[in-house]
Design a protein around this motif. Structure first.
Motif, PDB file in Angstrom:
ATOM      1  N   ARG A   1      44.434  38.565  40.646  1.00  0.00           N
ATOM      2  CA  ARG A   1      43.071  38.814  40.152  1.00  0.00           C
ATOM      3  C   ARG A   1      43.000  38.647  38.642  1.00  0.00           C
ATOM      4  O   ARG A   1      42.048  38.031  38.128  1.00  0.00           O
ATOM      5  CB  ARG A   1      42.619  40.219  40.562  1.00  0.00           C
ATOM      6  N   ASP A   2      43.932  39.156  37.907  1.00  0.00           N
ATOM      7  CA  ASP A   2      43.906  39.051  36.438  1.00  0.00           C
ATOM      8  C   ASP A   2      43.978  37.586  36.003  1.00  0.00           C
ATOM      9  O   ASP A   2      43.250  37.163  35.097  1.00  0.00           O
ATOM     10  CB  ASP A   2      45.059  39.834  35.822  1.00  0.00           C
TER      11      ASP A   2
ATOM     12  N   TYR B   1      35.333  38.575  41.473  1.00  0.00           N
ATOM     13  CA  TYR B   1      36.606  39.217  41.140  1.00  0.00           C
ATOM     14  C   TYR B   1      36.546  40.058  39.858  1.00  0.00           C
ATOM     15  O   TYR B   1      37.567  40.571  39.406  1.00  0.00           O
ATOM     16  CB  TYR B   1      37.686  38.145  40.966  1.00  0.00           C
ATOM     17  N   GLY B   2      35.372  40.222  39.261  1.00  0.00           N
ATOM     18  CA  GLY B   2      35.266  41.028  38.047  1.00  0.00           C
ATOM     19  C   GLY B   2      33.853  41.507  37.827  1.00  0.00           C
ATOM     20  O   GLY B   2      32.980  41.360  38.688  1.00  0.00           O
TER      21      GLY B   2
ATOM     22  N   LEU C   1      40.568  35.947  36.592  1.00  0.00           N
ATOM     23  CA  LEU C   1      39.536  36.319  35.623  1.00  0.00           C
ATOM     24  C   LEU C   1      39.803  35.682  34.259  1.00  0.00           C
ATOM     25  O   LEU C   1      38.866  35.246  33.573  1.00  0.00           O
ATOM     26  CB  LEU C   1      39.467  37.842  35.498  1.00  0.00           C
TER      27      LEU C   1
END
Length: 268
Positions: A218-219, A253-254, A222
């Protein structure tokens, strides 16, 4: 008995054998004549039967005859044919699989055509992608190398490009990595995400990573989305670039409220 006196006055006694001599002489002569006649007749008879002499004939050389040879058929003079091995039914020879690099090169060549995409070319395009998927992890390096070179072809702008099933060459390779799956394909997908700034690619790569490993990247997703948005804001992606896919990534996702740009890529 009285004797008759001869001229000398002497008296000769009569001969007792005189009549016998006069009878024998004619008989002997007759016998001799008969014998001579028989001899002459015999000679005449034998001379009549004696064959005439035959003139000599030149001698003919003796012809030596050889025993007759038995006729031999003409085919008997040839050696007997050796047994012929009957070949087994021919099996279809499968072509040797092409290497992943060769397949990717062919794919790039097909994508670089200037004319309209034919049905045959579209079928071959799909066959190459299927072969890459079949080769699995061994095909990942060749695919990643092509993505790293940023070589691309826009099928949406190409006549007949709709037959290929993808909007671009890079989009087809990114989807091939997804189909291959596994750690190698996942690593190549993550690397491509970190090096691309094309909004549509960022969205597709993010979806693939999240599907394979939910929440694990995920990081990275983003960060890639934010970098692409910043480049779009600085007009580094060119004019008329659709940034909508970037905002979809941020929404999925964010928190889009934490980013300082609107849907059109302009800062407030």
């Amino acid at each position: 008995m009285n004797g008759t006196p001869n001229s000398s006055g002497s008296r000769n006694s009569p001969s007792k054998t005189q009549p016998a001599r006069s009878g024998v002489l004619p008989g002997a002569i007759l016998f001799a004549v008969v014998i001579i006649g028989v001899i002459l007749a015999f000679k005449s008879f034998t001379s009549a039967r004696k064959p005439e002499p035959v003139s000599p004939v030149a001698s003919v050389p003796e012809v030596k005859t050889h025993p007759a040879l038995k006729a031999t058929p003409s085919w008997a003079n040839f050696p007997a044919p050796s047994p012929v091995a009957v070949p087994a039914p021919a099996m279809a020879v499968q072509p040797e699989p092409r290497s992943p690099a060769q397949l990717v090169d062919e794919l790039t060549e097909l994508s670089g055509t200037r004319g309209p995409i034919t049905k045959e070319q579209a079928e071959r395009f799909k066959e190459i992608l299927a072969e890459l998927v079949q080769q699995g992890a061994s095909a990942v390096p060749a695919i990643q190398d092509s993505l790293n070179k940023n070589a691309n072809a826009d099928y949406a702008e190409m006549a007949g490009g709709d037959q290929l099933g993808y909007s671009s060459l890079r989009a087809s390779l990114i989807d091939t990595l997804k189909q291959i799956g596994g750690p190698e394909a996942q690593a190549a997908t993550l690397q491509t995400l970190q090096t691309t700034a094309v909004p549509s690619e960022v969205l597709e790569l993010a979806k693939n990573l999240e599907q394979q490993s939910p929440g694990q990247f995920r990081d990275q997703i983003l960060n890639a989305a934010q970098e692409a948005l910043d480049m779009a804001s600085a007009n580094q992606l060119g004019t008329n670039v659709e940034v909508g896919p970037i905002f979809r990534v941020l929404q999925m996702y964010g928190d889009p409220g934490t980013h300082g740009a609107d849907a059109n890529g302009a800062h407030p």
